[in-house]
Design an enzyme around this catalytic site. Structure first.
Site, short mmCIF file in Angstrom:
data_model
loop_
_atom_site.label_atom_id
_atom_site.label_comp_id
_atom_site.label_asym_id
_atom_site.label_seq_id
_atom_site.Cartn_x
_atom_site.Cartn_y
_atom_site.Cartn_z
N ASP A 175 3.91 -4.28 -5.68
CA ASP A 175 4.47 -5.61 -5.28
C ASP A 175 5.97 -5.47 -5.01
O ASP A 175 6.69 -5.56 -4.38
CB ASP A 175 3.78 -6.59 -6.10
CG ASP A 175 2.66 -7.08 -5.81
OD1 ASP A 175 2.08 -6.67 -4.80
OD2 ASP A 175 2.25 -7.93 -6.64
N GLU A 233 0.87 -1.22 0.15
CA GLU A 233 -0.06 -0.10 -0.09
C GLU A 233 0.83 1.22 0.04
O GLU A 233 0.39 2.36 -0.76
CB GLU A 233 -0.94 0.19 1.05
CG GLU A 233 -1.86 -1.20 1.15
CD GLU A 233 -2.93 -1.08 0.08
OE1 GLU A 233 -3.41 -0.12 -0.69
OE2 GLU A 233 -3.24 -2.34 -0.46
ZN LIG Z 1 -2.62 -2.60 -4.75
#
Ligand SMILES: [Zn+2]
Length: 412
Positions: free
Chosen positions: A358, A277
């Site tokens: 990621d 996030e």
């Molecule tokens: Zn995401």
């Protein structure tokens, strides 16, 4: 263009859109029973896998039923001049154009919501219940509906009233005013969503002091990210499915973790989700998304301004006198192929962003807890591990679990 041709184009768009969707869903369903890729074999044990198969198939059949119902309802409504009928009802109350538009959309929205309520009821209390996901009580279900309606009436009604008013005094130039209004409103909503809207539906509490908070703070500090607002939300009030999201920017930025997420994941895994996030924030995804949506809105409003006053649009829906709200409905349908395309682009962009977030988590924290958290989350929501490529391309805002897994494993 004459209204008759326009009418046929409207009908064709609705039918073609429906058919394309059904083809994609059927293609996707054909691959439900594909063997699970080697890398993901440990997601489910045999029993859970069988359960996930049943769940996907039930969701698929239910999707066909609801979309068929809604497309038939829409077509019937258009063919039998339903919009003209509702327009007449609204005009019986008043001849103020703003009020007519408000009553008109009020009837359409509430009417369609009531007609589709049995489906959402079945979805929540029969399907989700059967697979152990549902935590919603009947009281919450109805309160959610009523709160949703009130919010729609106040926010949606307010914006609609202003736009019709702009149209009254500025004519086709209304789109500038409308654009500024919607842009300011979306920035405001993005900033204060968590403070103003979420509390109507959920309880949020700051994450308590303890080892999890310490781990999160240590991580945030290591990447130079000031994070004062970490909240736990009672997602378990409605479903066992877990989630986490980022909202706001500047001083208002905050990370919200579902209590279900905190319950299902180990602390390292939660920090990894959080690092993902933070990646969205650091890579400016929040701002880019907001800017893209504001630009799309401007384009849509400009296009609307070119057509909304045309009598043919209203007449295609069986209303003689052109009016803003009827033009808006006809335009909305005619515009849907364009919005399919912009949606496609946004999904593509969103999948790119997911990889970037990621990678950010991998570089600044670690890949393996993120991988194990993604696997757990997939397992707990009985996700489909073998979606069809075309379906992913059209509908997925996130890469598939397999794609994310392979990306995270790369160069490790
Ligand atoms: Zn995401």
């Amino acid at each position: 263009m004459d209204p008759q041709t326009l009418f046929y184009i409207i009908i064709a768009i609705i039918i073609i859109d429906f058919i394309i969707d059904k083809i994609l869903e059927t293609l996707n369903a054909k691959h439900f029973d594909d063997p699970i890729p080697k890398e993901l074999e440990n997601v489910y044990d045999k029993k859970e896998y069988e359960k996930s198969q049943l769940y996907k198939k039930e969701r698929y059949r239910f999707g066909i039923l609801t979309s068929t119902f809604s497309v038939l309802l829409t077509l019937g409504f258009i063919v039998f001049d339903g919009f003209a009928w509702v327009d007449e009802i609204a005009r019986n109350f008043t001849d103020n154009d703003i009020l007519v538009a408000l009553i008109f959309f009020g009837i359409i929205m509430i009417g369609s919501d009531i007609l589709t309520t049995p489906f959402s009821w079945y979805s929540t209390f029969v399907i989700e219940e059967k697979y152990g996901f549902n935590k919603t009580t009947k009281k919450t279900f109805f309160l959610d509906k009523i709160k949703g309606w009130l919010m729609m009436a106040i926010l949606g009604g307010g914006i609609l009233a202003l736009i019709v008013w702009f149209y009254q005094f500025a004519g086709n130039d209304f789109w500038w005013y409308a654009w500024i209004l919607v842009a300011v409103f979306s920035v405001f909503l993005n900033m204060f969503y968590a403070k103003l809207i979420v509390p109507l539906f959920n309880k949020q509490s700051p994450l308590e002091e303890g080892s999890l908070r310490t781990k999160i703070e240590t991580y945030a500090e290591s990447v130079g990210f000031t994070l004062d607002n970490i909240f736990i939300i009672d997602g378990s009030k409605r479903s066992t499915k877990a989630n986490a999201y980022f909202s706001g920017f500047g001083k208002e930025k905050r990370i919200t973790l579902f209590d279900t997420l905190v319950k299902d994941l180990e602390e390292e895994e939660i920090v990894a989700v959080l690092a993902h996030e933070v990646g969205h924030y650091k890579k400016n995804h929040i701002i880019v998304n907001l800017a893209a949506s504001i630009l799309t809105t401007g384009f849509t409003l400009w296009l609307l301004s070119l057509f909304v006053g045309s009598p043919a649009l209203s007449q295609a829906l069986g209303v003689e006198e052109p009016s803003f709200h009827i033009g808006l409905i006809a335009f909305g349908i005619l515009y849907s192929p364009v919005s399919e395309i912009t949606g496609l682009i946004m999904n593509y962009l969103s999948r790119k962003f997911e990889y970037q977030a990621d990678n950010y988590a991998k570089e600044t924290y670690a890949a393996s807890p993120l991988i194990s958290s993604l696997k757990k989350l997939s397992k707990n929501s009985l996700s489909n591990l073998t979606p069809h490529k075309a379906y992913v391309f059209m509908h997925f805002s996130h890469p598939t679990l397999l794609q994310r897994f392979r990306n995270l494993k790369r160069n490790l």
